[in-house]
Design an enzyme around this catalytic site. Structure first.
Site, PDB file in Angstrom:
ATOM      1  N   SER A   8       0.855  -1.191   0.000  1.00  0.00           N
ATOM      2  CA  SER A   8       0.000   0.000   0.000  1.00  0.00           C
ATOM      3  C   SER A   8       0.887   1.235   0.000  1.00  0.00           C
ATOM      4  CB  SER A   8      -0.882   0.013   1.251  1.00  0.00           C
ATOM      5  OG  SER A   8      -1.352   1.324   1.468  1.00  0.00           O
ATOM      6  N   HIS A  33      -1.508  -1.480  -4.037  1.00  0.00           N
ATOM      7  CA  HIS A  33      -2.741  -1.010  -3.383  1.00  0.00           C
ATOM      8  C   HIS A  33      -2.730   0.515  -3.312  1.00  0.00           C
ATOM      9  CE1 HIS A  33      -6.132  -1.686  -0.538  1.00  0.00           C
ATOM     10  NE2 HIS A  33      -5.632  -0.685   0.163  1.00  0.00           N
ATOM     11  N   ASP A  35      -4.673   3.773  -2.053  1.00  0.00           N
ATOM     12  CA  ASP A  35      -5.691   4.216  -1.101  1.00  0.00           C
ATOM     13  C   ASP A  35      -6.208   5.597  -1.482  1.00  0.00           C
ATOM     14  OD1 ASP A  35      -5.948   2.149   0.930  1.00  0.00           O
ATOM     15  OD2 ASP A  35      -3.831   2.548   1.337  1.00  0.00           O
ATOM     16  N   MET A  37      -8.733   8.571  -0.521  1.00  0.00           N
ATOM     17  CA  MET A  37      -9.492   9.105   0.629  1.00  0.00           C
ATOM     18  C   MET A  37      -9.965  10.521   0.310  1.00  0.00           C
ATOM     19  SD  MET A  37      -7.043   7.942   3.762  1.00  0.00           S
ATOM     20  CE  MET A  37      -6.243   6.325   3.806  1.00  0.00           C
ATOM     21  N   HIS A  67      -8.528   1.203  -3.651  1.00  0.00           N
ATOM     22  CA  HIS A  67      -9.404   1.101  -2.468  1.00  0.00           C
ATOM     23  C   HIS A  67     -10.050   2.467  -2.259  1.00  0.00           C
ATOM     24  CE1 HIS A  67      -9.381   0.526   2.227  1.00  0.00           C
ATOM     25  NE2 HIS A  67     -10.597   0.643   1.739  1.00  0.00           N
ATOM     26  N   MET A  69     -12.028   4.953  -0.415  1.00  0.00           N
ATOM     27  CA  MET A  69     -12.589   5.327   0.890  1.00  0.00           C
ATOM     28  C   MET A  69     -13.231   6.703   0.708  1.00  0.00           C
ATOM     29  SD  MET A  69      -9.407   3.990   3.169  1.00  0.00           S
ATOM     30  CE  MET A  69      -8.341   3.929   1.734  1.00  0.00           C
ATOM     31  N   MET A 138     -11.236  -4.776   6.537  1.00  0.00           N
ATOM     32  CA  MET A 138     -10.385  -3.765   7.184  1.00  0.00           C
ATOM     33  C   MET A 138     -10.045  -4.257   8.592  1.00  0.00           C
ATOM     34  SD  MET A 138      -9.740  -1.371   5.057  1.00  0.00           S
ATOM     35  CE  MET A 138      -8.696  -0.495   6.211  1.00  0.00           C
ATOM     36  N   GLY A 143      -8.288   5.188   7.150  1.00  0.00           N
ATOM     37  CA  GLY A 143      -7.932   6.611   7.148  1.00  0.00           C
ATOM     38  C   GLY A 143      -6.443   6.861   7.316  1.00  0.00           C
ATOM     39  N   PHE A 144      -5.775   5.952   8.001  1.00  0.00           N
ATOM     40  CA  PHE A 144      -4.364   6.200   8.303  1.00  0.00           C
ATOM     41  C   PHE A 144      -3.570   4.897   8.262  1.00  0.00           C
ATOM     42  CE2 PHE A 144      -7.009   9.299  10.412  1.00  0.00           C
ATOM     43  CZ  PHE A 144      -6.447  10.487   9.949  1.00  0.00           C
ATOM     44  N   GLY A 145      -2.288   5.033   7.930  1.00  0.00           N
ATOM     45  CA  GLY A 145      -1.389   3.898   7.976  1.00  0.00           C
ATOM     46  C   GLY A 145      -0.841   3.709   9.384  1.00  0.00           C
ATOM     47  N   ASP A 176      -6.456  -5.595   5.252  1.00  0.00           N
ATOM     48  CA  ASP A 176      -5.801  -4.285   5.128  1.00  0.00           C
ATOM     49  C   ASP A 176      -5.744  -3.603   6.491  1.00  0.00           C
ATOM     50  OD1 ASP A 176      -4.869  -1.815   4.277  1.00  0.00           O
ATOM     51  OD2 ASP A 176      -6.655  -1.313   3.103  1.00  0.00           O
ATOM     52  N   GLY A 177      -4.510  -3.388   6.977  1.00  0.00           N
ATOM     53  CA  GLY A 177      -4.321  -2.657   8.224  1.00  0.00           C
ATOM     54  C   GLY A 177      -3.556  -3.468   9.254  1.00  0.00           C
ATOM     55  N   GLY A 178      -2.365  -2.990   9.586  1.00  0.00           N
ATOM     56  CA  GLY A 178      -1.589  -3.654  10.631  1.00  0.00           C
ATOM     57  C   GLY A 178      -0.976  -4.978  10.219  1.00  0.00           C
ATOM     58  N   GLY A 198       1.312  -1.421   4.274  1.00  0.00           N
ATOM     59  CA  GLY A 198       1.859  -0.101   4.002  1.00  0.00           C
ATOM     60  C   GLY A 198       3.091   0.169   4.840  1.00  0.00           C
TER      61      GLY A 198
HETATM   62  C1  DX5 Z   1      -5.811   2.495   5.769  1.00  0.00           C
HETATM   63  C2  DX5 Z   1      -5.479   2.019   4.394  1.00  0.00           C
HETATM   64  C3  DX5 Z   1      -4.425   1.000   4.331  1.00  0.00           C
HETATM   65  C4  DX5 Z   1      -3.114   1.394   4.930  1.00  0.00           C
HETATM   66  C5  DX5 Z   1      -2.649   0.214   5.711  1.00  0.00           C
HETATM   67  O1  DX5 Z   1      -6.982   3.207   5.770  1.00  0.00           O
HETATM   68  O2  DX5 Z   1      -6.606   1.490   3.742  1.00  0.00           O
HETATM   69  O3  DX5 Z   1      -4.250   0.485   3.018  1.00  0.00           O
HETATM   70  O4  DX5 Z   1      -2.123   1.736   4.010  1.00  0.00           O
HETATM   71  O5  DX5 Z   1      -1.539   0.630   6.379  1.00  0.00           O
HETATM   72  P1  DX5 Z   1      -0.639  -0.238   7.337  1.00  0.00           P
HETATM   73  O6  DX5 Z   1      -0.185  -1.442   6.575  1.00  0.00           O
HETATM   74  O7  DX5 Z   1       0.436   0.723   7.652  1.00  0.00           O
HETATM   75  O8  DX5 Z   1      -1.491  -0.595   8.522  1.00  0.00           O
HETATM   76 ZN    ZN Z   2      -6.321   0.349   1.858  1.00  0.00          ZN
END
Ligand code: DX5
Ligand code: ZN
Length: 226
Positions: A8, A33, A35, A37, A67, A69, A138, A143-145, A176-178, A198
């Site tokens: 991402s 990926h 993102d 927003m 993706h 959002m 998710m 919203g945030f990495g 997606d996420g963490g 990401g």
């Molecule tokens: C968050 C995004 C993700 C983000 C994941 O809203 O949709 O794609 O990049 O980030 P990491 O891998 O840092 O949790």
């Molecule tokens: Zn994403």
């Protein structure tokens, strides 16, 4: 189950976007990926179709997983398809007419996918599972990495895999996420196969090496589970 790592770009250096994306693909990422927003559906703003179009010129053969959002995604799906998206995912929570949005994505030649937030149960997707290329679970609030993986997401992935089996469907399961070295084993065991990452890829250190290591850990977990 074919495990794929899906870098991402949210955590990439946007002044060197194409180079950093290439490094992640060189390291074994197979899908990029992107993102998107809008500052309404999620409290952050990122990129729109022009950036996707420039990335497409830089990476003509990469698979782009957009993706969305954003609110009112139907208004933007044609532009993202035109810009070079291959897969487009919309949030169940953002679509009043989810079925129609998925049809719209397909009609523009892209693979349709649906996303659910951590607070949305899997059964909200029952009526569209036969239409989608993949379901994106998710595992953080979008919203945030670099947020912490929400462990309850593992049960949602397992439920989806069971539902897919019982209905004889073939959609893929993306998370997606963490996603990171310390969480990827459990995620793969739960049944996810498209692993978006990401921060673990772009956050620090060498992008190529980070990608390789994470993919190797995911594949090792998958082999142990087989
Ligand atoms: C968050 C995004 C993700 C983000 C994941 O809203 O949709 O794609 O990049 O980030 P990491 O891998 O840092 O949790
Ligand atoms: Zn994403």
């Amino acid at each position: 189950m074919t495990i794929e790592l899906v870098p991402s770009i949210l955590s990439a250096n946007f002044a060197r976007l194409a180079d950093e994306a290439k490094a992640a693909l060189d390291g074994g990422g197979t899908v990029l990926h992107l993102d998107v927003m809008d500052g309404h559906f999620v409290p952050n703003i990122t990129i729109g179709p022009p950036v996707v179009a420039w990335l497409r010129k830089a990476l003509p053969n990469a698979v782009f997983d957009c993706h969305l959002m954003i609110e009112n995604p139907d208004n933007y799906i044609p532009s993202f398809a035109e810009a070079g998206a291959n897969w487009i995912s919309v949030h169940q929570e953002a679509c009043v007419h989810l079925h129609r949005s998925l049809q719209l994505i397909e009609s523009h030649g892209c693979k349709p996918a649906v996303v659910i937030n951590p607070g949305t149960p899997v059964h909200m997707l029952d009526e569209v599972l036969d239409m989608v290329h993949h379901v994106l679970v998710m595992s953080v609030n979008p919203g945030f990495g670099a947020q912490k993986f929400i462990p309850g997401s593992l049960n949602k992935i397992k439920t989806l895999a069971e539902v897919r089996e019982s209905l004889g469907l073939s959609f893929r399961i993306e998370v997606d996420g963490g996603v990171a070295l310390d969480t990827v084993g459990d995620i793969v065991h739960a049944g996810a196969e498209l692993l978006v990452a990401g921060n673990a890829v772009f956050g620090h250190g060498d992008i190529r090496e980070n990608t390789k290591k994470l993919l190797a850990a995911a594949r090792a977990a998958s082999a142990r589970h087989a």
